[in-house]
Scaffold this motif. Structure first.
Motif, PDB file in Angstrom:
ATOM      1  N   ARG A 102     -38.285 -17.180 -17.890  1.00 46.70           N
ATOM      2  CA  ARG A 102     -36.755 -17.302 -17.635  1.00 46.70           C
ATOM      3  C   ARG A 102     -36.448 -16.579 -16.388  1.00 46.70           C
ATOM      4  N   GLN A 108     -32.115 -25.188 -16.116  1.00 48.60           N
ATOM      5  CA  GLN A 108     -31.058 -26.074 -15.229  1.00 48.60           C
ATOM      6  C   GLN A 108     -31.690 -27.257 -14.626  1.00 48.60           C
ATOM      7  N   CYS A 129     -24.609 -26.974 -26.248  1.00 42.48           N
ATOM      8  CA  CYS A 129     -25.327 -25.593 -25.838  1.00 42.48           C
ATOM      9  C   CYS A 129     -24.290 -24.884 -24.994  1.00 42.48           C
ATOM     10  N   TYR A 131     -25.382 -22.795 -22.768  1.00 44.62           N
ATOM     11  CA  TYR A 131     -25.883 -22.739 -21.337  1.00 44.62           C
ATOM     12  C   TYR A 131     -25.150 -24.004 -20.812  1.00 44.62           C
ATOM     13  N   LYS A 134     -21.533 -24.041 -19.886  1.00 44.56           N
ATOM     14  CA  LYS A 134     -21.259 -23.262 -18.786  1.00 44.56           C
ATOM     15  C   LYS A 134     -21.552 -23.999 -17.528  1.00 44.56           C
TER      16      LYS A 134
END
Length: 148
Positions: A102, A108, A129, A131, A134
């Protein structure tokens, strides 16, 4: 080996705080560290884990109801999974990166691969999701593939 610090009221040993707090430090705080302490500090705290030094080998598996983008990384398999909602709409509902990997922008990179293929195939993405949602909110260049 102890490195004492005081950051916004947090005092303690740097090595114990690395696993507990993942907040970037301000430049003036970081500049107090020197030598190998600096190396450990930047690799594990400031950058937030391993830095991706090599290109990921991202693979794509697809079946009639959905699919996934995945890559073998340190600690296991990183993946982004999706379901097909309609012919040209997919719902990205899950991303996962093993704890050991991580912070290296692996998730990404998986999202960017999905977006790249969505653009190529004229497909829209529903970012369910958290993530991915965002990431879509932060980057306006992804708006063209967002379904809602």
């Amino acid at each position: 080996m102890k490195i004492s610090y005081n950051f916004h009221g947090l005092r303690g040993n740097l090595t114990t705080r690395i696993a507990v707090r993942r907040q970037p430090f301000r430049r003036r705080t970081v500049s107090r560290l020197h030598g190998e302490y600096w190396k450990v500090f930047t690799n594990q705290w400031l950058i937030g884990g391993q830095i991706m030094s090599e290109e990921l080998d991202i693979k794509h598996e697809e079946h009639d109801r959905g699919g996934r983008y995945f890559a073998e990384v340190k600690g296991g398999t990183a993946e982004l999974t999706y379901d097909k909602v309609r012919k040209n709409v997919i719902n990205v509902h899950h991303t996962f990166v093993p704890p050991e990997s991580r912070g290296g922008k692996i998730a990404q990179t998986l999202v960017e691969k999905a977006v790249e293929e969505a653009r190529t195939n004229d497909t829209r993405i529903i970012p369910q999701c958290p993530y991915v949602d965002k990431l879509f909110q932060r980057r306006s260049d992804l708006d063209e593939v967002r379904a809602i």
